[in-house]
Design an enzyme around this catalytic site. Sequence first.
Site, PDB file in Angstrom:
ATOM      1  N   THR A 152     101.537   3.569  23.064  1.00  0.00           N
ATOM      2  CA  THR A 152     101.444   2.112  23.156  1.00  0.00           C
ATOM      3  C   THR A 152     101.990   1.624  24.491  1.00  0.00           C
ATOM      4  O   THR A 152     101.371   0.795  25.167  1.00  0.00           O
ATOM      5  CB  THR A 152     102.237   1.453  22.016  1.00  0.00           C
ATOM      6  OG1 THR A 152     101.794   1.962  20.767  1.00  0.00           O
ATOM      7  CG2 THR A 152     102.064  -0.052  22.032  1.00  0.00           C
ATOM      8  N   THR A 153     103.143   2.153  24.897  1.00  0.00           N
ATOM      9  CA  THR A 153     103.776   1.737  26.146  1.00  0.00           C
ATOM     10  C   THR A 153     102.941   2.127  27.352  1.00  0.00           C
ATOM     11  O   THR A 153     103.026   1.493  28.410  1.00  0.00           O
ATOM     12  CB  THR A 153     105.192   2.342  26.249  1.00  0.00           C
ATOM     13  OG1 THR A 153     105.892   2.071  25.025  1.00  0.00           O
ATOM     14  CG2 THR A 153     105.979   1.756  27.393  1.00  0.00           C
ATOM     15  N   TYR A 167      93.131  -1.366  12.716  1.00  0.00           N
ATOM     16  CA  TYR A 167      92.030  -2.294  12.475  1.00  0.00           C
ATOM     17  C   TYR A 167      91.198  -1.952  11.237  1.00  0.00           C
ATOM     18  O   TYR A 167      90.939  -2.815  10.403  1.00  0.00           O
ATOM     19  CB  TYR A 167      91.104  -2.433  13.701  1.00  0.00           C
ATOM     20  CG  TYR A 167      90.088  -3.545  13.519  1.00  0.00           C
ATOM     21  CD1 TYR A 167      90.488  -4.879  13.600  1.00  0.00           C
ATOM     22  CD2 TYR A 167      88.762  -3.269  13.219  1.00  0.00           C
ATOM     23  CE1 TYR A 167      89.580  -5.910  13.394  1.00  0.00           C
ATOM     24  CE2 TYR A 167      87.849  -4.292  13.015  1.00  0.00           C
ATOM     25  CZ  TYR A 167      88.254  -5.607  13.102  1.00  0.00           C
ATOM     26  OH  TYR A 167      87.361  -6.618  12.882  1.00  0.00           O
ATOM     27  N   TYR A 191     102.835   8.492  13.555  1.00  0.00           N
ATOM     28  CA  TYR A 191     103.374   7.298  14.205  1.00  0.00           C
ATOM     29  C   TYR A 191     103.146   6.102  13.292  1.00  0.00           C
ATOM     30  O   TYR A 191     102.027   5.623  13.144  1.00  0.00           O
ATOM     31  CB  TYR A 191     102.684   7.107  15.557  1.00  0.00           C
ATOM     32  CG  TYR A 191     103.137   5.941  16.398  1.00  0.00           C
ATOM     33  CD1 TYR A 191     104.261   5.165  16.076  1.00  0.00           C
ATOM     34  CD2 TYR A 191     102.439   5.610  17.555  1.00  0.00           C
ATOM     35  CE1 TYR A 191     104.653   4.101  16.872  1.00  0.00           C
ATOM     36  CE2 TYR A 191     102.823   4.544  18.356  1.00  0.00           C
ATOM     37  CZ  TYR A 191     103.933   3.794  18.007  1.00  0.00           C
ATOM     38  OH  TYR A 191     104.312   2.733  18.794  1.00  0.00           O
ATOM     39  N   ARG A 245     101.595  -3.153  14.511  1.00  0.00           N
ATOM     40  CA  ARG A 245     100.488  -3.033  15.457  1.00  0.00           C
ATOM     41  C   ARG A 245      99.182  -2.640  14.765  1.00  0.00           C
ATOM     42  O   ARG A 245      98.111  -3.054  15.175  1.00  0.00           O
ATOM     43  CB  ARG A 245     100.810  -1.986  16.517  1.00  0.00           C
ATOM     44  CG  ARG A 245     101.916  -2.386  17.470  1.00  0.00           C
ATOM     45  CD  ARG A 245     101.413  -2.340  18.887  1.00  0.00           C
ATOM     46  NE  ARG A 245     102.442  -2.720  19.847  1.00  0.00           N
ATOM     47  CZ  ARG A 245     102.173  -3.179  21.052  1.00  0.00           C
ATOM     48  NH1 ARG A 245     100.921  -3.350  21.436  1.00  0.00           N
ATOM     49  NH2 ARG A 245     103.143  -3.498  21.885  1.00  0.00           N
ATOM     50  N   LYS A 271     107.368   9.286  13.834  1.00  0.00           N
ATOM     51  CA  LYS A 271     107.996   8.239  14.623  1.00  0.00           C
ATOM     52  C   LYS A 271     107.984   6.977  13.786  1.00  0.00           C
ATOM     53  O   LYS A 271     106.925   6.461  13.417  1.00  0.00           O
ATOM     54  CB  LYS A 271     107.243   8.014  15.930  1.00  0.00           C
ATOM     55  CG  LYS A 271     107.772   6.826  16.746  1.00  0.00           C
ATOM     56  CD  LYS A 271     106.923   6.548  17.983  1.00  0.00           C
ATOM     57  CE  LYS A 271     107.423   5.305  18.709  1.00  0.00           C
ATOM     58  NZ  LYS A 271     106.593   4.966  19.896  1.00  0.00           N
ATOM     59  N   ILE A 326     111.991   7.845  20.300  1.00  0.00           N
ATOM     60  CA  ILE A 326     110.909   7.751  21.274  1.00  0.00           C
ATOM     61  C   ILE A 326     111.075   6.382  21.901  1.00  0.00           C
ATOM     62  O   ILE A 326     110.818   5.360  21.277  1.00  0.00           O
ATOM     63  CB  ILE A 326     109.533   7.961  20.620  1.00  0.00           C
ATOM     64  CG1 ILE A 326     109.476   9.383  20.042  1.00  0.00           C
ATOM     65  CG2 ILE A 326     108.419   7.742  21.642  1.00  0.00           C
ATOM     66  CD1 ILE A 326     108.184   9.709  19.309  1.00  0.00           C
TER      67      ILE A 326
END
Length: 290
Positions: free
Chosen positions: A44-45, A107, A133, A138, A161, A201
């Site tokens: 994501t980052t 989604y 994750y 999100r 995570k 993380i």
Amino acid sequence: MELKGVYTAMVTPLSKGAVDYGKLREIVEMQIQGGVDGIVPVGTTGESPTLDAEEHMKVIEETIVAAAGRCRIMAGTGANSTAEAIILTKHAKSVGADCSLQVTPYYNRPTQEGIYRHFSTIADTCDIPIVLYNVPGRTGVGIAAETVARLVKNTNVLGVKEAAGSVERVSEILSLCDTSIMCGDDSLTVPMMLLGAKGVISVASNIIPAELKKMTDACAAGDFVAAAALHKKYWRLFKDLFIESNPIPVKAAMAMLGMIEEEYRLPLCPLSDASREKLRKTISSCIREI
């Protein structure tokens, strides 16, 4: 492979619309000099939603080359299409990644059975360890603790995570199975490790890798007094790096510190003036005057 310590959720530096691979190599070197256990490119980052497939693969390759075996590489290769995730993950395996980070399909909001089948298929097909994750804020759907417990029976599933913002998730998961949990929120690292998580993380370690390593090492050694002192020192930074959508604040902070150019791809855009001033003051108080 044991999952523990600090893995940096690395930003993807951009310049004039393109990935800046020179800066990327500098960031990797800084992380290694800071003593991190691993680096996560294109999570994501790393602005994974706006990198095309060729860039996605090249960022992973360049990170692996720059690290040269000096730390673990956990390639961000998740997708909301199982077939696409398999393609990306097989590529990461072929260029030398140690493991892959697999985000919950976003989604399309699969059921828990669909989530189980998605991750199991990737784990069984790609011959590389995967890390689940969980970031429902999100993706729109979370991985139930019971689903985590089912998945970690697969020897190719290293752990999870946890970025749902719940410290209780550590206890919930560990009550059902024995697996490695990595915190996904810098501000929750110490309490999560107190309850049995193995590390973080981290977004903040893009800026202060050595300090995050000290904090997690203190937790791992049972010295939660020292860990709490570091948490207190950097707590405001941990929080303000999420003052707007990640990775906007961390890229702004790195630009303020002269590490990268401040550049994003739409729909991400620069910080508001108010957020920028707040972040600048936090950096000046936590790290150095800017």
